[in-house]
Scaffold this motif. Structure first.
Motif, short mmCIF file in Angstrom:
data_model
loop_
_atom_site.label_atom_id
_atom_site.label_comp_id
_atom_site.label_asym_id
_atom_site.label_seq_id
_atom_site.Cartn_x
_atom_site.Cartn_y
_atom_site.Cartn_z
N GLY A 1 0.82 -1.20 0.00
CA GLY A 1 0.00 0.00 0.00
C GLY A 1 0.86 1.25 0.00
N SER A 2 0.19 2.38 0.03
CA SER A 2 0.87 3.66 0.21
C SER A 2 -0.08 4.48 1.05
N ALA A 3 -0.08 4.20 2.36
CA ALA A 3 -1.16 4.67 3.24
C ALA A 3 -0.82 5.96 3.98
N TYR A 4 0.39 6.47 3.80
CA TYR A 4 0.76 7.71 4.49
C TYR A 4 0.67 8.85 3.49
N GLY B 1 15.29 9.27 10.32
CA GLY B 1 13.86 9.43 10.57
C GLY B 1 13.39 8.49 11.65
N ASP B 2 12.41 8.95 12.43
CA ASP B 2 11.75 8.07 13.40
C ASP B 2 10.28 8.45 13.50
N PRO B 3 9.57 8.45 12.37
CA PRO B 3 8.16 8.84 12.37
C PRO B 3 7.29 7.84 13.12
N GLU B 4 6.17 8.36 13.63
CA GLU B 4 5.14 7.53 14.24
C GLU B 4 4.43 6.77 13.13
N ALA B 5 4.34 5.44 13.28
CA ALA B 5 3.71 4.64 12.23
C ALA B 5 2.18 4.60 12.35
N GLY B 6 1.64 5.04 13.51
CA GLY B 6 0.21 4.89 13.72
C GLY B 6 -0.68 5.99 13.16
N PRO B 7 -0.64 7.18 13.79
CA PRO B 7 -1.72 8.15 13.58
C PRO B 7 -1.89 8.63 12.14
N GLU B 8 -0.83 8.73 11.38
CA GLU B 8 -0.96 9.30 10.04
C GLU B 8 -1.11 8.24 8.95
N MET B 9 -1.35 7.00 9.38
CA MET B 9 -1.64 5.95 8.41
C MET B 9 -3.11 6.13 8.02
N GLN B 10 -3.33 6.72 6.87
CA GLN B 10 -4.68 7.13 6.46
C GLN B 10 -5.63 5.94 6.37
N PHE B 11 -5.12 4.81 5.89
CA PHE B 11 -5.92 3.59 5.77
C PHE B 11 -5.29 2.54 6.67
N SER B 12 -6.09 1.95 7.55
CA SER B 12 -5.58 0.91 8.44
C SER B 12 -5.31 -0.35 7.64
N PHE B 13 -4.62 -1.31 8.25
CA PHE B 13 -4.43 -2.59 7.56
C PHE B 13 -5.77 -3.25 7.20
N THR C 1 5.55 3.63 2.67
CA THR C 1 6.61 4.32 3.42
C THR C 1 6.02 5.15 4.55
N VAL C 2 6.50 4.89 5.76
CA VAL C 2 5.98 5.60 6.93
C VAL C 2 6.47 7.05 6.88
N SER C 3 5.55 7.98 7.10
CA SER C 3 5.88 9.39 6.90
C SER C 3 4.98 10.26 7.76
N ASN C 4 5.57 11.25 8.40
CA ASN C 4 4.80 12.20 9.22
C ASN C 4 4.92 13.60 8.62
N ALA C 5 3.86 14.38 8.80
CA ALA C 5 3.90 15.76 8.32
C ALA C 5 4.92 16.59 9.11
N ASP C 6 5.13 16.24 10.38
CA ASP C 6 6.09 16.96 11.23
C ASP C 6 7.51 16.68 10.74
N ARG C 7 8.17 17.72 10.25
CA ARG C 7 9.51 17.52 9.67
C ARG C 7 10.52 17.04 10.71
N ALA C 8 10.24 17.30 11.97
CA ALA C 8 11.18 16.88 13.02
C ALA C 8 11.29 15.37 13.11
N ARG C 9 10.32 14.67 12.54
CA ARG C 9 10.36 13.21 12.58
C ARG C 9 11.23 12.63 11.46
N GLY C 10 11.75 13.48 10.58
CA GLY C 10 12.66 13.00 9.53
C GLY C 10 11.94 12.21 8.47
#
Lengths: 324, 324
Positions: free
Chosen positions: A80-83, A225-237, A260-269
């Motif tokens: 998928g591409s859920a972020y 990078g160390d983004p949170e994998a949970g909250p910004e995953m637009q579609f759950s498994f 690819t896990v990705s957060n809008a917050d740039r601080a998460r890399g």
């Protein structure tokens, strides 16, 4: 419960692994992880008994370099591409529009699944001009999924979780997508984490069909990078499972990735270089960070809140083909 | 040599089949076709011995309804689109431009391979609005293909040939392709012919990496097409193998398809309804032929110059899901 596969034969040798990832015993309930998944209702409790016995008896020390991908080959690898943040940045990088239905209709592609890389296998790069990139992801391993599975039925089909390095040749993507048949040549073999882990091992971090922990990626020893994998995953498994099962069924052992896990917050890399290059371009007009080169080292890992590695570490070096 | 798989278990039971397709014996050299392909150098001569013994001893009568796909599940199903006439017509049908590099750069997509249909299994159609279409193809089964295989090395990797019905939901294609990740939801399970056949069985019809015979497709008992599969295949199977192996390796048992067989000569008819509908639109402004409906029957077969069926007959009925 943690499971893994020793490098031997085409499908590896299934082992049960201690909770801290340091010791193992060869599984008796099934010779390979695929065989266990083919008969999971019987195999799972037997493997749990073996894991309990390992805790008592101690087993053998585990050398991560002996590990293949938990599934050295799989019948399907659907990614998928859920972020949404990743989709927006990567499309910006190649001057493409965001896809229609970005927030309602999941993006998935069918990946190659016949040859998968173990967690410490080299990334062989025949041509640096292809623009090799890593992509750090969470993925699940499914049992048999019938066509027409609903999202509420889908959660029970998740039997194991793993991490993936979904390698991409960025410079081959535009020509492939221009042909509209998918990523084909731009996706070499994907690598997977040492351990495949049952959902109960993740405790409260696994809820809502998402894994609520940070995914850590390092390049040449430096955290990128160390983004949170949970909250910004637009579609759950389960959402992704419902989506892929709309028109067909899936066999046990199918691997499904988050993207690819990705957060809008740039601080998460970042979890891939393409995002980093896009951010550099937005800031300074051009990318500074090159794609992967011979000798580079990529490490991907996820830690519990107590700092323990859950899936073991993907730890790969980039090697030119001729250096074999 | 003709091989097939009885419907049993997840991977079938390998059988050797008499040259006329009417009698069989269970294989001793390997339990499944995948197991034989995993060890083909040893298994092939042993299976040939068994086929010779079958010719002497007679074996058992073969009921085609007992057959699964030769590979009931495969590690990869990669489908080309090597007939330029098909590409041009189908793109015209959906108002899309021909892809760049049409004559130089093969089109391939990664198909789902975990659940494949046997030759007489129903085509289950949950929703007629999805626009179910058949697509008649030739395909090859490969042994291990290393990354970077050249076209001249590629021919030796073709171990078996089969026919396929690469079913497509035409009305789901445009939305999927608009997302640029490939055909995903528009491709339900593909069906394969009863028999997988070694190249030597095809005699002179197999040359230049192409199969020079006509592929016959019937709808509801009426022949709709019998195009020549050889001359207009723009890219040979070795060309396609070289193309797919540019950036990764393939495991034994990978299936590679030709794409829908199509001739520029209209007298040869069609191997899918989309082409027929496009021709109707070109002639009369709108399509007349509907996509597949519940109760329709699709048959796909290839005959030798002596009129003998080589791969057996794909013979599928369309069934609404609720009619199970």
């Amino acid at each position: 419960m943690k499971l893994a596969s020793l490098k031997t034969g085409r499908d590896g040798r299934l082992i049960v692994v201690s909770p801290d990832g340091t010791r193992f015993a060869e599984a008796r309930a099934a010779a390979t992880l695929q065989a266990a998944l083919d008969d999971w209702r019987r195999a799972e409790p037997a493997l749990r008994d073996e894991a309990a016995r390992l805790a008592e008896e101690g087993g053998q020390p585990l050398d991560p370099s002996r590990l293949a991908s938990p599934l050295p080959r799989a019948y399907e690898w659907v990614d998928g591409s859920a972020y949404v943040n990743h989709i927006l940045l990567v499309r910006k990088a190649r001057g493409a529009e965001p896809p229609p239905g970005l927030y309602e209709d999941p993006l998935v592609y069918q990946g190659g699944s016949g040859v998968l890389l173990g967690p410490t296998e080299d990334l062989v790069l025949p041509d640096e001009a292809w623009g090799m990139d890593f992509e750090s992801e969470v993925c699940v391993v499914l049992d048999d999924v019938p066509q027409g599975t609903t999202a509420s039925q889908a959660a029970e089909h998740v039997k194991l979780l793993m991490l993936a390095n979904d390698v991409t040749y960025r410079n081959l993507v535009p020509a492939e997508l221009a042909k509209s048949f998918g990523f084909f040549q731009s996706k070499p073999a994907t690598a997977f984490s040492p351990f495949a882990v049952t959902p109960d091992d993740l405790g409260e971090a696994w809820h809502g069909g998402r894994l609520h922990l940070r995914l850590r990626t390092s390049l040449n020893g430096k955290l990128v990078g160390d983004p949170e994998a949970g909250p910004e995953m637009q579609f759950s498994f389960p959402d992704l499972i419902r989506h892929i099962a709309k028109t067909r069924a899936f066999t046990a052992g199918t691997i499904l990735g988050s993207g690819t896990v990705s957060n809008a917050d740039r601080a998460r890399g970042v979890s891939c270089l393409a995002e980093k290059r896009t951010l550099e371009t937005l800031d300074n007009g051009q990318p500074v960070t090159p794609f992967l080169k011979t000798g580079d080292r990529v490490q991907i890992e996820m830690l519990t809140s107590e700092g323990k590695s859950i899936f073991g570490r993907i730890d790969q070096r980039v090697r030119h083909r001729e250096a074999a």
